[in-house]
Enzyme design. Structure first.
Site, PDB file in Angstrom:
ATOM      1  N   TYR A  28       0.869  -1.174   0.000  1.00 58.01           N
ATOM      2  CA  TYR A  28       0.000   0.000   0.000  1.00 58.01           C
ATOM      3  C   TYR A  28       0.909   1.228   0.000  1.00 58.01           C
ATOM      4  CZ  TYR A  28      -4.235   2.541   1.452  1.00 58.01           C
ATOM      5  OH  TYR A  28      -5.296   3.402   1.517  1.00 58.01           O
TER       6      TYR A  28
ATOM      7  N   ARG B 110      -6.139  10.288 -10.934  1.00 55.95           N
ATOM      8  CA  ARG B 110      -5.511  10.970  -9.774  1.00 55.95           C
ATOM      9  C   ARG B 110      -5.010   9.879  -8.827  1.00 55.95           C
ATOM     10  NH1 ARG B 110      -5.705  10.115  -5.068  1.00 55.95           N
ATOM     11  NH2 ARG B 110      -7.542  10.955  -4.078  1.00 55.95           N
TER      12      ARG B 110
ATOM     13  N   LYS C  80      -5.713  -1.930  -2.763  1.00 56.63           N
ATOM     14  CA  LYS C  80      -6.857  -1.697  -1.859  1.00 56.63           C
ATOM     15  C   LYS C  80      -7.565  -3.022  -1.571  1.00 56.63           C
ATOM     16  CE  LYS C  80      -7.039   2.946  -1.537  1.00 56.63           C
ATOM     17  NZ  LYS C  80      -7.275   3.810  -0.393  1.00 56.63           N
TER      18      LYS C  80
ATOM     19  N   GLU D 290     -12.196   4.876  -6.655  1.00 62.24           N
ATOM     20  CA  GLU D 290     -10.889   5.185  -6.086  1.00 62.24           C
ATOM     21  C   GLU D 290     -10.048   5.987  -7.073  1.00 62.24           C
ATOM     22  OE1 GLU D 290     -10.133   3.845  -2.825  1.00 62.24           O
ATOM     23  OE2 GLU D 290      -8.565   5.361  -3.013  1.00 62.24           O
ATOM     24  N   ASP D 291      -9.502   7.065  -6.594  1.00 61.75           N
ATOM     25  CA  ASP D 291      -8.503   7.851  -7.325  1.00 61.75           C
ATOM     26  C   ASP D 291      -8.966   8.304  -8.718  1.00 61.75           C
ATOM     27  OD1 ASP D 291      -7.157   7.454  -5.000  1.00 61.75           O
ATOM     28  OD2 ASP D 291      -5.354   6.603  -5.888  1.00 61.75           O
TER      29      ASP D 291
ATOM     30  N   ASP E  51     -14.060   6.354  -1.835  1.00 61.02           N
ATOM     31  CA  ASP E  51     -13.140   6.210  -0.710  1.00 61.02           C
ATOM     32  C   ASP E  51     -12.362   7.501  -0.435  1.00 61.02           C
ATOM     33  OD1 ASP E  51     -11.740   4.723   1.237  1.00 61.02           O
ATOM     34  OD2 ASP E  51     -10.089   4.397  -0.170  1.00 61.02           O
ATOM     35  N   ASP E  52     -11.982   8.200  -1.503  1.00 57.22           N
ATOM     36  CA  ASP E  52     -11.161   9.405  -1.312  1.00 57.22           C
ATOM     37  C   ASP E  52     -11.956  10.522  -0.649  1.00 57.22           C
ATOM     38  OD1 ASP E  52      -8.707   8.465  -2.643  1.00 57.22           O
ATOM     39  OD2 ASP E  52     -10.078   8.265  -4.333  1.00 57.22           O
TER      40      ASP E  52
ATOM     41  N   ASN F 169      -0.505  11.724   0.126  1.00 58.91           N
ATOM     42  CA  ASN F 169       0.245  10.503  -0.185  1.00 58.91           C
ATOM     43  C   ASN F 169       0.888  10.621  -1.561  1.00 58.91           C
ATOM     44  OD1 ASN F 169      -0.567   9.020   2.140  1.00 58.91           O
ATOM     45  ND2 ASN F 169      -2.569   8.714   1.200  1.00 58.91           N
TER      46      ASN F 169
ATOM     47  N   ASN G 238      -5.060   7.294   7.449  1.00 57.68           N
ATOM     48  CA  ASN G 238      -5.280   6.764   6.097  1.00 57.68           C
ATOM     49  C   ASN G 238      -6.608   6.010   6.065  1.00 57.68           C
ATOM     50  OD1 ASN G 238      -5.087   4.895   3.747  1.00 57.68           O
ATOM     51  ND2 ASN G 238      -3.150   5.969   3.538  1.00 57.68           N
TER      52      ASN G 238
HETATM   53  N1  NDP Z   1      -4.659   9.949   3.869  1.00 64.97           N
HETATM   54  C1  NDP Z   1      -5.625   9.482   3.128  1.00 64.97           C
HETATM   55  O1  NDP Z   1      -6.329   8.527   3.489  1.00 64.97           O
HETATM   56  C2  NDP Z   1      -5.907  10.111   1.824  1.00 64.97           C
HETATM   57  C3  NDP Z   1      -5.032  10.997   1.277  1.00 64.97           C
HETATM   58  N2  NDP Z   1      -5.306  11.579   0.079  1.00 64.97           N
HETATM   59  C4  NDP Z   1      -4.276  12.427  -0.483  1.00 64.97           C
HETATM   60  O2  NDP Z   1      -4.694  13.761  -0.504  1.00 64.97           O
HETATM   61  C5  NDP Z   1      -4.110  14.401  -1.632  1.00 64.97           C
HETATM   62  C6  NDP Z   1      -5.220  15.118  -2.386  1.00 64.97           C
HETATM   63  O3  NDP Z   1      -6.174  14.199  -2.824  1.00 64.97           O
HETATM   64  P1  NDP Z   1      -7.598  14.700  -3.340  1.00 64.97           P
HETATM   65  O4  NDP Z   1      -8.228  15.608  -2.358  1.00 64.97           O
HETATM   66  O5  NDP Z   1      -8.331  13.521  -3.759  1.00 64.97           O
HETATM   67  O6  NDP Z   1      -7.130  15.518  -4.630  1.00 64.97           O
HETATM   68  P2  NDP Z   1      -7.936  16.601  -5.426  1.00 64.97           P
HETATM   69  O7  NDP Z   1      -7.273  16.710  -6.746  1.00 64.97           O
HETATM   70  O8  NDP Z   1      -9.379  16.327  -5.359  1.00 64.97           O
HETATM   71  O9  NDP Z   1      -7.692  17.945  -4.596  1.00 64.97           O
HETATM   72  C7  NDP Z   1      -6.472  18.585  -4.503  1.00 64.97           C
HETATM   73  C8  NDP Z   1      -6.717  19.940  -3.889  1.00 64.97           C
HETATM   74  O10 NDP Z   1      -5.463  20.563  -3.634  1.00 64.97           O
HETATM   75  C9  NDP Z   1      -5.535  21.889  -4.079  1.00 64.97           C
HETATM   76  N3  NDP Z   1      -4.218  22.429  -4.383  1.00 64.97           N
HETATM   77  C10 NDP Z   1      -3.403  22.120  -5.412  1.00 64.97           C
HETATM   78  N4  NDP Z   1      -2.287  22.864  -5.346  1.00 64.97           N
HETATM   79  C11 NDP Z   1      -2.411  23.651  -4.251  1.00 64.97           C
HETATM   80  C12 NDP Z   1      -1.601  24.633  -3.646  1.00 64.97           C
HETATM   81  N5  NDP Z   1      -0.420  24.972  -4.159  1.00 64.97           N
HETATM   82  N6  NDP Z   1      -2.047  25.243  -2.526  1.00 64.97           N
HETATM   83  C13 NDP Z   1      -3.235  24.914  -1.995  1.00 64.97           C
HETATM   84  N7  NDP Z   1      -4.053  23.979  -2.514  1.00 64.97           N
HETATM   85  C14 NDP Z   1      -3.631  23.369  -3.637  1.00 64.97           C
HETATM   86  C15 NDP Z   1      -6.419  21.843  -5.303  1.00 64.97           C
HETATM   87  O11 NDP Z   1      -6.876  23.141  -5.585  1.00 64.97           O
HETATM   88  P3  NDP Z   1      -7.928  23.476  -6.749  1.00 64.97           P
HETATM   89  O12 NDP Z   1      -9.252  23.009  -6.188  1.00 64.97           O
HETATM   90  O13 NDP Z   1      -7.839  24.940  -6.886  1.00 64.97           O
HETATM   91  O14 NDP Z   1      -7.492  22.710  -7.942  1.00 64.97           O
HETATM   92  C16 NDP Z   1      -7.493  20.887  -4.802  1.00 64.97           C
HETATM   93  O15 NDP Z   1      -8.463  21.572  -4.068  1.00 64.97           O
HETATM   94  C17 NDP Z   1      -3.390  13.321  -2.415  1.00 64.97           C
HETATM   95  O16 NDP Z   1      -2.032  13.365  -2.103  1.00 64.97           O
HETATM   96  C18 NDP Z   1      -3.978  12.050  -1.913  1.00 64.97           C
HETATM   97  O17 NDP Z   1      -3.063  10.985  -1.954  1.00 64.97           O
HETATM   98  C19 NDP Z   1      -6.462  11.352  -0.593  1.00 64.97           C
HETATM   99  C20 NDP Z   1      -7.367  10.455  -0.098  1.00 64.97           C
HETATM  100  C21 NDP Z   1      -7.110   9.721   1.114  1.00 64.97           C
HETATM  101  C1  PYR Z   2      -5.160   6.742   0.591  1.00 62.78           C
HETATM  102  C2  PYR Z   2      -5.812   7.147  -0.634  1.00 62.78           C
HETATM  103  O1  PYR Z   2      -6.887   6.661  -0.941  1.00 62.78           O
HETATM  104  C3  PYR Z   2      -5.194   8.134  -1.473  1.00 62.78           C
HETATM  105  O2  PYR Z   2      -4.171   8.693  -1.113  1.00 62.78           O
HETATM  106  O3  PYR Z   2      -5.743   8.365  -2.551  1.00 62.78           O
HETATM  107 MG    MG Z   3      -7.343   6.986  -2.988  1.00 64.06          MG
END
Ligand code: NDP
Ligand code: PYR
Ligand code: MG
Length: 542
Positions: free
Chosen positions: A81, A134, A152, A224-225, A247-248, A389, A433
């Site tokens: 993972y 993504r 997953k 997912e993603d 999931d995200d 991540n 996570n």
């Molecule tokens: N720990 C966990 O369980 C999980 C972790 N994640 C992680 O979270 C991260 C984001 O995932 P996710 O939310 O799905 O991605 P998205 O693409 O949906 O969202 C990313 C967000 O980050 C913003 N962003 C990009 N660049 C900047 C910056 N320079 N300053 C501020 N904000 C910025 C984007 O802005 P804008 O809206 O303007 O484009 C957007 O709102 C990934 O690394 C993913 O791996 C995700 C799911 C689960």
């Molecule tokens: C953990 C997860 O689902 C992600 O980073 O997208």
């Molecule tokens: Mg994910």
């Protein structure tokens, strides 16, 4: 179904199967085989090689693979993972040995049902699907993203006890906009730009209807993603029609909320006494913000007041109404404030003095020393979650967070960090996570035959997870139970889910079990070896 048990086959089994002599004479127990696996695992010099080794084991001897994952969870999770799965996806063209999962490409549209019929297992109960747009915080990896559904679903089995044959990883190949992959001779997907618009939507629609036609209305479909422009849309479109969740958005919301609930026992604050700042306003951040707001509402706070405590920063700065750098769209609108525009996260933190800072924007190092130190100045016990991540995308390291706050912060991260030694004390960062959530939720849904996955499920799962955090865990700086208890976490989440869905008439598995925990435990897959010798062996002769 993979029934190979290698040198653990007994003499009788070898004779019955006609494989005597096709392996050496020694008969090993699964425990002895595990010693060999672990010896080989440690011999590998890097994590990607360990990943390749484990994938080969999964292919060769599935039960042994799951036994290793169950018994060495903390050591194995970072390999199968995040973070290693991220690197494996980036290098999928090289690590690719044998295809795993179902690849449905846009060229196959109109035939998706027939292609699902090619999948050898008939009793699929859970699908994890991605279109690879993504992948973690690594962006568009196209078909290389298959590593994520595979990883997953390994956790569905290892952590949630779901039978491996019931799990189906699916990659929807609609092309990729990643130039590097389009020029990669080893790329395994369609070399064309991503299909968009109506054609893409029709393809996903065909996938959903085909999956349900083949595996039934109760088949759980975990998104997912996906890119966030699709993730939110599909969640709204399908959540009431199918048994599905994202999931995200939802799983992440649940694990982060659980971490916040546990942290409140350290900070001594009420949920609504906090000021939340999110770096990022995408799937993860919006999902968390919505669930935290829902939790505040359940405690009697009005929707408006709850949202007023939550501030978000996206790629264009603080989300405020009428900002000059462009409008505010989608779910961000709910959290847009009447406030002057602020571009930089450092300035946002200085001005708003948050009690909880959550990062999910895949901007590595976004939590600068200045931000971390200020969090420590504003708060006795600042809550800092760096959720992006894989590790390379983390907003800060655990060490940076503890150092800047003299060990006072309550820290969790999306990918694991080792414990940190500071001024003679050992701090255990939590792993915030969604892996703490989706296996248990899936187990409960499958066991109870739930048809729709409501948001409440994620709130109650968050509470169930937070309730498992002991005072001893909190004293060590943990806001989640240690990873070696994660299988038990899944049982407790699934049991809570079962209690809720039977009470609310949302379960379809009948008769209703009197003891929900026992019922859930009875569904858990154990990776012990099967015995292939019939009770009547040797067969009686006439
Ligand atoms: N720990 C966990 O369980 C999980 C972790 N994640 C992680 O979270 C991260 C984001 O995932 P996710 O939310 O799905 O991605 P998205 O693409 O949906 O969202 C990313 C967000 O980050 C913003 N962003 C990009 N660049 C900047 C910056 N320079 N300053 C501020 N904000 C910025 C984007 O802005 P804008 O809206 O303007 O484009 C957007 O709102 C990934 O690394 C993913 O791996 C995700 C799911 C689960
Ligand atoms: C953990 C997860 O689902 C992600 O980073 O997208
Ligand atoms: Mg994910």
């Amino acid at each position: 179904m993979n029934i190979f048990q290698g040198t653990a086959f007994t003499l009788e089994e070898r004779q019955i199967m006609g494989i005597q002599g096709l392996m050496p004479a020694a008969i090993l127990t699964q425990e002895e085989q595990m010693v060999r696996v672990m010896t080989n695992f440690y011999k590998r010099s890097n994590d990607l090689d360990r990943y390749i080794y484990l994938m080969a084991l999964q292919e060769r001897n599935e039960r042994l693979f799951y036994r290793v994952l169950c018994e060495h969870t903390e050591e194995m999770m970072p390999i199968v993972y995040t973070p290693t799965v991220g690197q494996a996806c980036q290098e999928y063209g090289v690590t690719f040995r044998k295809p795993r999962g179902l690849f449905l490409s846009i060229n196959d549209k109109g035939h998706l049902f027939e292609m699902m019929c090619n999948w050898p297992e008939q009793d699929v109960k859970a699908i994890v699907v991605t279109d690879g747009e993504r992948i973690l915080g690594l962006g568009d990896l196209g078909s290389y993203g298959m590593g994520i559904p595979v990883g997953k679903l390994s956790l569905y089995t290892a952590l949630g006890g779901i039978v491996p044959e019931q799990c189906l990883p699916i990659l929807l190949d609609v092309g990729t906009n990643n130039e590097k992959l389009l020029n990669d001779p080893l790329y395994i997907g369609l070399k064309r730009p991503r299909v968009k618009g109506q054609e893409y939507d029709d393809f996903v629609e065909e996938f959903m209807t085909s999956a349900v036609r083949k595996y039934g209305q109760n088949c759980l479909i975990q998104f997912e993603d996906f890119g966030n422009h699709n993730a939110f849309r599909f969640l709204e479109k399908y959540r009431d029609r199918y048994c599905t969740f994202n999931d995200d958005i939802q799983g992440t919301a649940s694990v982060a909320a659980a971490g916040v609930f546990a942290a409140l026992r350290i900070t001594g604050k009420k949920l609504s006494d906090n000021v939340f700042v999110f770096q990022g306003a995408g799937e993860a951040s919006i999902g968390i913000a919505q669930l935290i707001a829902l939790a505040m509402e359940e405690e009697g706070t009005s929707t408006e007041e709850a949202r007023s405590k939550i501030w978000m920063v996206d790629s264009r700065g603080l989300i405020v109404k009428n900002r000059p750098k462009g409008g505010v769209s989608g779910h961000k609108v709910d959290f847009a404030k009447d406030h002057e525009p602020v571009d930089k996260l450092e300035d946002v933190v200085s001005k708003l003095k948050p009690t909880v800072l959550i990062g999910a924007a895949a901007v590595p190092g976004a939590f600068t020393t200045k931000i971390l130190k200020e969090m420590g100045e504003f708060n006795k016990r600042p809550v800092i979650f760096a959720l992006s991540n894989p590790t390379s995308m983390s907003e800060c390291t655990a060490e940076q967070a503890y150092q800047a706050t003299e060990g006072r912060c309550v820290f969790a991260s999306g990918s694991p960090f080792s414990p940190v030694q500071l001024n003679g004390k050992l701090y255990h960062p939590g792993q915030g996570n969604n892996a703490y959530i989706f296996p248990g939720v899936a187990l409960g849904i499958i066991a109870c035959g739930v048809r729709h996955v409501e948001d409440k499920i994620f709130l109650h799962s968050a509470k169930a997870l937070a309730d498992m955090v002991t005072q001893e865990n909190l004293d060590e700086g943990r806001v989640y139970p240690p990873l070696n208890l994660i299988r038990e976490v899944s049982v407790q989440i699934a049991t809570k889910l079962a209690e809720d869905v039977y009470r609310e008439g949302l379960a379809t598995t009948y008769p209703e079990p009197a003891n929900k925990e026992e019922f859930i435990r009875s569904h858990i897959y154990e990776p012990d070896y099967e015995c292939f010798v019939p009770e009547t062996w040797p067969w009686p002769q006439n």
